[in-house]
Scaffold this motif. Structure first.
Motif, short mmCIF file in Angstrom:
data_model
loop_
_atom_site.label_atom_id
_atom_site.label_comp_id
_atom_site.label_asym_id
_atom_site.label_seq_id
_atom_site.Cartn_x
_atom_site.Cartn_y
_atom_site.Cartn_z
N GLN A 301 29.28 24.45 29.93
CA GLN A 301 28.23 25.12 30.71
C GLN A 301 28.77 25.90 31.89
O GLN A 301 28.02 26.50 32.64
CB GLN A 301 27.20 24.08 31.20
N VAL A 302 30.09 25.87 32.09
CA VAL A 302 30.66 26.35 33.34
C VAL A 302 31.21 27.77 33.20
O VAL A 302 31.81 28.12 32.19
CB VAL A 302 31.80 25.39 33.77
N ASP A 303 30.98 28.60 34.23
CA ASP A 303 31.62 29.91 34.28
C ASP A 303 33.02 29.73 34.86
O ASP A 303 33.19 29.12 35.91
CB ASP A 303 30.83 30.86 35.20
N LEU A 304 34.00 30.27 34.15
CA LEU A 304 35.40 30.11 34.55
C LEU A 304 35.96 31.45 35.02
O LEU A 304 35.73 32.47 34.37
CB LEU A 304 36.23 29.61 33.36
N TYR A 305 36.67 31.43 36.14
CA TYR A 305 37.27 32.67 36.65
C TYR A 305 38.73 32.44 37.00
O TYR A 305 39.07 31.47 37.68
CB TYR A 305 36.58 33.11 37.94
N ASN A 306 39.58 33.37 36.58
CA ASN A 306 40.96 33.39 37.02
C ASN A 306 41.05 34.35 38.20
O ASN A 306 40.76 35.53 38.06
CB ASN A 306 41.86 33.88 35.88
N LEU A 307 41.39 33.83 39.37
CA LEU A 307 41.53 34.68 40.56
C LEU A 307 43.01 34.87 40.84
O LEU A 307 43.82 33.98 40.59
CB LEU A 307 40.85 34.05 41.78
N TYR A 308 43.36 36.03 41.36
CA TYR A 308 44.76 36.30 41.64
C TYR A 308 44.89 36.96 43.01
O TYR A 308 44.05 37.79 43.38
CB TYR A 308 45.36 37.24 40.57
N GLY A 309 45.93 36.61 43.71
CA GLY A 309 46.23 37.32 44.95
C GLY A 309 47.16 36.49 45.82
O GLY A 309 46.97 35.29 45.95
N PRO A 310 48.19 37.13 46.41
CA PRO A 310 49.07 36.41 47.33
C PRO A 310 48.36 36.18 48.66
O PRO A 310 47.32 36.79 48.93
CB PRO A 310 50.25 37.35 47.49
N THR A 311 48.93 35.30 49.49
CA THR A 311 48.35 35.03 50.81
C THR A 311 48.15 36.32 51.59
O THR A 311 47.20 36.45 52.37
CB THR A 311 49.29 34.08 51.58
N GLU A 312 49.03 37.28 51.39
CA GLU A 312 48.97 38.53 52.15
C GLU A 312 47.71 39.35 51.87
O GLU A 312 47.38 40.27 52.64
CB GLU A 312 50.20 39.40 51.82
N THR A 313 47.02 39.08 50.75
CA THR A 313 45.81 39.85 50.42
C THR A 313 44.62 38.95 50.14
O THR A 313 43.52 39.44 49.93
CB THR A 313 46.02 40.70 49.14
N ASN A 314 44.84 37.63 50.09
CA ASN A 314 43.89 36.72 49.45
C ASN A 314 43.55 37.27 48.06
O ASN A 314 44.35 38.02 47.50
CB ASN A 314 42.66 36.47 50.32
N VAL A 315 42.41 36.94 47.52
CA VAL A 315 42.13 37.36 46.15
C VAL A 315 42.00 38.89 46.09
O VAL A 315 41.29 39.48 46.88
CB VAL A 315 40.83 36.70 45.63
N CYS A 316 42.72 39.49 45.15
CA CYS A 316 42.60 40.96 45.02
C CYS A 316 42.25 41.38 43.59
O CYS A 316 41.80 42.49 43.37
CB CYS A 316 43.84 41.66 45.53
N THR A 317 42.48 40.50 42.60
CA THR A 317 41.96 40.78 41.25
C THR A 317 41.28 39.52 40.74
O THR A 317 41.57 38.41 41.19
CB THR A 317 43.06 41.17 40.23
N TYR A 318 40.38 39.69 39.80
CA TYR A 318 39.69 38.52 39.23
C TYR A 318 39.34 38.78 37.78
O TYR A 318 39.13 39.91 37.36
CB TYR A 318 38.45 38.18 40.05
N TYR A 319 39.30 37.70 37.04
CA TYR A 319 39.02 37.79 35.61
C TYR A 319 38.02 36.72 35.20
O TYR A 319 38.33 35.53 35.22
CB TYR A 319 40.31 37.63 34.80
N PRO A 320 36.78 37.15 34.87
CA PRO A 320 35.83 36.17 34.33
C PRO A 320 36.28 35.81 32.93
O PRO A 320 36.44 36.69 32.08
CB PRO A 320 34.50 36.94 34.29
N VAL A 321 36.54 34.53 32.68
CA VAL A 321 37.11 34.13 31.39
C VAL A 321 36.09 34.41 30.28
O VAL A 321 34.95 33.96 30.33
CB VAL A 321 37.51 32.64 31.41
N ASP A 322 36.57 35.16 29.30
CA ASP A 322 35.75 35.50 28.14
C ASP A 322 35.97 34.40 27.10
O ASP A 322 36.99 34.37 26.41
CB ASP A 322 36.21 36.88 27.62
N ARG A 323 35.01 33.48 27.01
CA ARG A 323 35.20 32.31 26.14
C ARG A 323 35.43 32.72 24.69
O ARG A 323 36.25 32.12 23.98
CB ARG A 323 33.98 31.40 26.21
N ALA A 324 34.71 33.77 24.27
CA ALA A 324 34.82 34.20 22.88
C ALA A 324 36.23 34.70 22.57
O ALA A 324 36.71 34.59 21.45
CB ALA A 324 33.79 35.29 22.59
N ALA A 325 36.89 35.27 23.59
CA ALA A 325 38.20 35.86 23.37
C ALA A 325 39.36 34.87 23.56
O ALA A 325 40.49 35.16 23.19
CB ALA A 325 38.39 37.06 24.31
N LEU A 326 39.05 33.70 24.13
CA LEU A 326 40.12 32.74 24.47
C LEU A 326 40.97 32.37 23.26
O LEU A 326 42.19 32.24 23.37
CB LEU A 326 39.51 31.46 25.04
#
Lengths: 521, 90
Positions: A301-326
């Protein structure tokens, strides 16, 4: 003045004064209490000479008081500097000295750090003391004597809100400076993207010196929600942690993937009711796809997100996990740029990488750090200021490929920075520490990939003292480095293989890593 | 084979001191001292410790047994281990 970081909390007060802001170590604080106590702390800090622009440290195990400390410091116009409460004394002392700290909030068993800071003039607020005020030690209960009215302080949004120290390649940690505007831009983006509500209960798994905690703390406070702090005794034990998630009714979880992997493998999740959970975010390292697939099955039931970013920017890209494509994915993308950020890959010859081309990820936008504390040289190398753009650009050092769907794929680093259990580690810092030992001539540290924790550390050392042991070197490191940076295996060699240019041949060493056991290579 | 307290505790202490307590304590860990609050056991250390117990004593530690109460101190680990081992009279 602009929008300050603590304004997100102050805006929530109006509607949520009687709600619980934070739970931790069996204690809770209401929004109203957090406001009053942090105001009192701000006054106490001012009385003890803290002025806008100063730095004040947090050096104690995380607890509800951590939030009082963070907000109180911000309200005094100062920047807070969270120090790993388990950091070796020398490292804590280095941080205190490096950023010229004015005050420190700590526990009585940690005040000894002051002896390791030459010529310090710090004053300490000591949490577990109720009396015995002296010139430089103020007991926490002294707060009671101060006004709980909000102090009037003029802070600009370009002033620093906090400094986070992270591993530095030259042997000492480096302080990444973040302004109010940096932090607010990130928190505001999160509020829009993840729609945190007052009835949410957010976990705080990450330590406060790790920038994942910025999400937890300020998104909670901005929404009038409740922050559920995971203490050390809970974080260590996956079955205890999963029980905590159930009993606390966690709705939003954010951690490094290795914590989720440990929950999956050892957290007896099949026996837990985690039906409250609606959002799971992870960042800090690559999530092995096989474990993410299992997580997706366990938490349907959970929405999963992969967040990316170094401390210097905090999060700068994000990916909502596509369950169908996993099922057909080999690697998880780091996603597309946050809407507020300009994220692009630059090829070796300085062009913008087109789809399928490899380049270094550059990040431009309001969350980019103004640089490293007291280190303009390092700042110039990685934080670019371009007159054509009002925003700074950070060169991440991460190698990526833009995909046709707009998502970036992550391939690794262009330097010797690695991740282990989500912690960012410069191998050079460990090598410099090893070489600092009087009997170590040369040292190289190799990252050995590991599914569960990202990387394990193996050191190969050249010594002039034949009876030097791995344990002695590990002890030497333990006095200077956090535990996650101590090589688990240390081997000795008569010499290190070199490339034709005279550099240590890491490729050859990595190829022979299978033969490394303690003491013998 | 039967086990008694002395050697078990000494064995646990030796493993903790040599593998987990790096730089954390001045050479001594009290039997009742928290191994968690002072950072002796971290997230990697806990599974090293479990593997050590499993291999040294031929026991199986289940995931639901890897909890604070069983691992908070040297005394706690000893109690936990002894409860899993065959004792005199068993």
């Amino acid at each position: 003045m602009g929008q300050l970081l603590h304004h997100v909390f102050e805006a929530s007060l109006e509607h949520h004064a009687s709600r619980t802001a934070v739970w931790g170590r069996g204690r809770g604080l209401l929004y109203r209490e957090l406001e009053e106590r942090s105001n009192q702390l701000a006054h106490l800090l001012q009385t003890n000479g803290v002025e806008p622009g100063d730095r004040v440290g947090l050096y104690f195990p995380k607890a509800p008081e951590s939030l009082i400390a963070m907000l109180g410091i911000l309200k005094a116009g100062a920047a807070y500097v969270p120090i790993d409460p388990q950091a070796p004394l020398k490292r804590a002392a280095y941080i205190i000295q490096n950023c010229g700290m004015k005050g420190l909030i700590t526990t009585s068993d940690r005040t000894g750090v002051l002896h390791a800071v030459p010529g310090n003039t710090l004053f300490c607020v000591v949490l577990d003391r109720s009396d015995g005020q002296s010139d430089s030690f103020v007991p926490w209960d002294a707060l009671n004597a101060f006004s709980s009215e909000r102090p009037e302080i003029f802070t600009n949004d370009t002033d620093l809100a906090y400094i986070l120290y992270t591993s530095g390649s030259t042997g000492e940690p480096k302080g990444v400076m973040l302004t109010h505007r940096n932090a607010r831009s990130f928190v505001d983006w999160c509020a829009t993207t993840f729609k945190i509500r007052a009835d949410d209960r957010l976990s705080n798994h990450a330590p406060l010196h790790f920038d994942l905690s910025v999400f937890d703390v300020y998104n909670t406070l901005g929404a009038g929600a409740t922050l559920c702090m995971v203490d050390e005794g809970t974080a260590l034990f996956p079955a205890t942690l999963s029980a905590f998630m159930e009993t606390q009714g966690i709705t939003v979880w954010y951690s490094v993937p290795s914590a989720l992997t440990a929950l999956l493998l050892h957290g007896v999740l099949e026996t837990r009711n985690l039906s409250s959970l609606r959002l799971v975010l992870f960042a800090g390292e690559v999530f092995p796809i096989k474990y993410l697939r299992r997580l997706a099955e366990v938490l349907p039931q959970v929405d999963l997100y992969n967040l990316y970013g170094p401390t210097e920017t905090n999060v700068c890209t994000y990916y909502p996990v596509d369950r169908a494509a996993l099922g057909r994915m080999d690697n998880l993308p780091i996603g597309r740029g946050c809407e507020t950020m300009d994220v692009f890959a630059v090829t070796e010859d300085g062009r913008n990488a087109s789809v399928g081309e490899t380049g270094e990820l550059w990040v431009r936008g309001p969350t980019v750090t103004p640089g490293y504390w007291g280190d303009p040289e390092r700042t110039r190398r990685s934080v670019l200021v371009d007159n054509a753009h009002p925003e700074r650009t950070y060169r991440t050092g991460d190698i990526v490929t833009p995909g046709a769907d707009g998502n970036f794929a992550f391939h690794g680093r262009r330097d010797n920075q690695i991740k282990s259990r989500g912690f960012r580690i410069e191998l050079g810092e460990i090598e410099a520490t090893l070489v600092d030992h009087p009997h170590v001539r040369e040292a190289v540290v190799l990252p050995i990939p590991d599914d569960e924790i990202g990387n394990r550390l193996v050191a190969v050392v050249v010594t002039d003292k034949p009876d030097l042991t791995a344990a002695q070197l590990q002890q030497h490191c333990a006095l200077r480095l956090p535990k996650y940076m101590i090589p688990g295996t240390i081997g000795f060699q008569e010499r290190l293989p070199k490339t034709s240019t005279g550099k240590v041949d890491r490729t050859q060493l990595m190829a022979s890593r299978g033969e490394v056991t303690d003491g013998v290579v | 084979m039967e086990w008694s307290r002395g050697p078990v505790k000494a064995n646990i202490r030796q493993f903790v001191m040599e593998n987990l307590a790096l730089g954390k304590v001045g050479g001594i860990i009290e039997d009742d001292a928290s191994l968690i609050d002072n950072g002796v056991i971290d997230s990697l250390g806990i599974f090293q410790l479990v593997s050590f117990l499993e291999q040294s004593y031929g026991i199986r530690v289940r995931d639901e047994e890897i909890v604070l109460d069983n691992f908070k101190s040297i005394n706690a680990i000893e109690e936990f281990l002894l409860a899993k081992l065959p004792r005199k009279g068993d």
